[in-house]
Design a protein around this motif. Structure first.
Motif, mmCIF file in Angstrom:
data_model
loop_
_atom_site.group_PDB
_atom_site.id
_atom_site.type_symbol
_atom_site.label_atom_id
_atom_site.label_comp_id
_atom_site.label_asym_id
_atom_site.label_seq_id
_atom_site.Cartn_x
_atom_site.Cartn_y
_atom_site.Cartn_z
ATOM 1 N N THR A 177 0.805 -1.222 0.000
ATOM 2 C CA THR A 177 0.000 0.000 0.000
ATOM 3 C C THR A 177 0.839 1.275 0.000
ATOM 4 N N VAL A 178 2.165 1.155 0.136
ATOM 5 C CA VAL A 178 3.010 2.349 0.188
ATOM 6 C C VAL A 178 2.914 3.199 -1.084
ATOM 7 N N PRO A 179 2.936 2.617 -2.293
ATOM 8 C CA PRO A 179 2.802 3.465 -3.488
ATOM 9 C C PRO A 179 1.536 4.325 -3.477
ATOM 10 N N GLU A 180 0.449 3.791 -2.964
ATOM 11 C CA GLU A 180 -0.784 4.579 -2.888
ATOM 12 C C GLU A 180 -0.622 5.755 -1.941
ATOM 13 N N ARG A 181 0.046 5.511 -0.822
ATOM 14 C CA ARG A 181 0.252 6.590 0.140
ATOM 15 C C ARG A 181 1.172 7.669 -0.432
ATOM 16 N N LEU A 182 2.223 7.257 -1.123
ATOM 17 C CA LEU A 182 3.117 8.243 -1.734
ATOM 18 C C LEU A 182 2.417 8.998 -2.850
ATOM 19 N N ALA A 183 1.543 8.309 -3.577
ATOM 20 C CA ALA A 183 0.751 8.996 -4.612
ATOM 21 C C ALA A 183 -0.184 10.016 -3.974
ATOM 22 N N GLU A 184 -0.686 9.691 -2.794
ATOM 23 C CA GLU A 184 -1.542 10.635 -2.072
ATOM 24 C C GLU A 184 -0.759 11.902 -1.729
ATOM 25 N N TYR A 185 0.491 11.729 -1.304
ATOM 26 C CA TYR A 185 1.354 12.888 -1.039
ATOM 27 C C TYR A 185 1.544 13.726 -2.301
ATOM 28 N N VAL A 186 1.841 13.055 -3.414
ATOM 29 C CA VAL A 186 2.059 13.762 -4.679
ATOM 30 C C VAL A 186 0.805 14.531 -5.084
ATOM 31 N N ASP A 187 -0.354 13.895 -4.959
ATOM 32 C CA ASP A 187 -1.610 14.552 -5.340
ATOM 33 C C ASP A 187 -1.887 15.768 -4.472
ATOM 34 N N GLN A 188 -1.618 15.645 -3.172
ATOM 35 C CA GLN A 188 -1.865 16.783 -2.286
ATOM 36 C C GLN A 188 -0.938 17.941 -2.614
ATOM 37 N N TRP A 189 0.317 17.641 -2.864
ATOM 38 C CA TRP A 189 1.252 18.708 -3.225
ATOM 39 C C TRP A 189 0.825 19.376 -4.539
ATOM 40 N N ALA A 190 0.458 18.523 -5.521
ATOM 41 C CA ALA A 190 0.072 19.059 -6.828
ATOM 42 C C ALA A 190 -1.220 19.866 -6.755
ATOM 43 N N ASP A 191 -2.207 19.386 -6.009
ATOM 44 C CA ASP A 191 -3.529 20.019 -5.987
ATOM 45 C C ASP A 191 -3.634 21.175 -4.992
ATOM 46 N N LEU A 192 -2.983 21.014 -3.851
ATOM 47 C CA LEU A 192 -3.148 22.001 -2.783
ATOM 48 C C LEU A 192 -1.978 22.970 -2.667
ATOM 49 N N GLY A 193 -0.807 22.553 -3.134
ATOM 50 C CA GLY A 193 0.350 23.406 -2.967
ATOM 51 C C GLY A 193 0.599 23.690 -1.497
ATOM 52 N N VAL A 194 0.896 24.938 -1.190
ATOM 53 C CA VAL A 194 1.236 25.312 0.177
ATOM 54 C C VAL A 194 0.082 25.081 1.150
#
Length: 396
Positions: free
Chosen positions: A32-49
């Motif tokens: 499940t780690v890739p999903e969690r890291l993808a969640e991090y990437v999505d949050q950074w991309a969508d939410l930024g700061v």
């Protein structure tokens, strides 16, 4: 033998293609780690700061709450830091060293990274270090360690399980002695949490540091520091940073420490590592630490039996109550043999003065242990270690 813990094998992709016996160094990655890291990437991309206000800022403590049940701690008692050396640096910097109480007690067999930090920094803070030697290179005599702790001792900074031999130090006795003379105890539990039961309140430690890298299968960058309520109320680290401030975004010119685990943080946290860090501990909690310990004793006992049957020297305690999760086999040409095993997808590691370290975990089958020891014999008979020894570099 029926082994319900083998049901967890499907949670770890690397087990499909290797015999993975090195969880004492790097635990297998949960699927499940890739999903969690993808969640991090999505949050950074969508939410930024804005991601900081969406949970990122709290992660060093909220992720610590995932670790807490595995060491008997409560919510808000654990801070996540990048590594144990940093965690121990915070502890070291929080202890006052006076002319009447200036001693730090350690042992000869503590993990070198921690020893390097204490050796380099403690004397600059006015402390002196007393190192308790080992009689046999495997363990530390409890009575000798107790005798080193006296009224001059400010801090006892020792390992719970020794990294080379998996010897379990009698921490309860050490903590009892430290309390008698008014000393603090900082326990490096990197090689115990996740494979043996640990309860910080029952032990009475002031500090406990460890990480998800090894037995907790959480990857690098996710170390943790527990501090007792008394330690957090009465001590504050000088090795600190803005996340430890009670109002960090006020950008106050003076330090005003936050409460509980927050005060042990320092600079901006390593967020990607914290996203990955929770998946392994969740699986360990599901498996159950008592069941993990029972299986570990059974499998490490079997490894010792196999070593004896083949005439290999064992660099581990034979008493299961004194043995953690690792058995080191000091075989001839151990470095080359270890490299030959790695080349055949039997994943072990080698350490000088110990040999080939084999570390079964709750997802390890008995047949994998048999295969690993049998392959050591094959490599020695066929001299398949020779190409690796011929090109050997310095191993640290």
């Amino acid at each position: 033998m029926s082994d319900p813990l083998l049901d967890f094998r499907s949670e770890f992709p690397i087990l499909e293609r290797t015999t993975y016996l090195v969880s004492n160094s790097l635990g297998a990655m949960p699927r499940t780690v890739p999903e969690r890291l993808a969640e991090y990437v999505d949050q950074w991309a969508d939410l930024g700061v804005r991601a900081w206000a969406n949970g990122w800022w709290e992660m060093p403590v909220s992720v610590g709450d995932e670790i807490a049940p595995l060491i008997g701690a409560g919510r808000g008692e654990i801070a996540m830091l990048p590594n144990v050396t940093i965690a121990q640096s915070a502890v070291l910097s929080a202890i006052p060293y006076t002319t009447s109480r200036d001693t730090i007690v350690m042992t000869e067999l503590d993990f070198p990274s921690v020893r390097y930090m204490y050796d380099g920094l403690a004397t600059r803070l006015g402390a002196r270090i007393v190192v308790v030697p080992s009689d046999d290179g495997l363990g530390i005599d409890t009575q000798r360690l107790i005798e080193a702790i006296d009224e001059r001792t400010a801090l006892v900074a020792i390992s719970h399980v020794l990294f080379r031999s998996a010897f379990i130090v009698d921490v309860e006795a050490i903590c009892r002695r430290a309390r008698e003379v008014g000393a603090r105890v900082s326990l490096d539990a990197f090689h115990s949490v996740g494979v043996i039961p640990v309860d910080v309140h029952a032990l009475g430690v002031d500090f406990l540091s460890g990480g998800v890298l090894k037995w907790l299968c959480g990857g690098p960058g996710g170390a943790f520091l527990y501090a007792s309520d008394d330690a957090s109320r009465t001590l504050a680290p000088s090795f600190t940073g803005w996340q430890a401030h009670e109002h960090p975004f006020a950008f106050d010119g003076e330090m005003h420490y936050a409460q509980h685990a927050w005060r042990w943080l320092n600079g901006t946290p390593a967020i990607p590592a914290l996203f990955a860090a929770t998946e392994g501990p969740k699986l360990v909690r599901r498996a159950g630490i008592d069941r993990i310990r029972q299986k570990s004793i059974r499998q490490t006992t079997r490894l010792i039996e196999l070593a004896d049957a083949n005439g290999y020297r064992v660099s581990a305690p034979r008493d299961a109550s004194q043995r953690g999760g690792t058995v080191a086999l000091d075989v001839p040409h151990a470095y080359g043999v270890a490299q030959a095993l790695l080349a055949n997808d039997v994943i072990v590691d080698y350490r000088p003065n110990a040999g080939i370290r084999i570390a079964p975990h709750f997802y390890t089958s008995d047949s994998e242990l048999e295969r690993a020891v049998a392959m050591i014999g094959d490599v020695l008979r066929e001299e398949a270690w020779k190409p690796f020894e011929a090109t050997r570099a310095v191993v640290t």
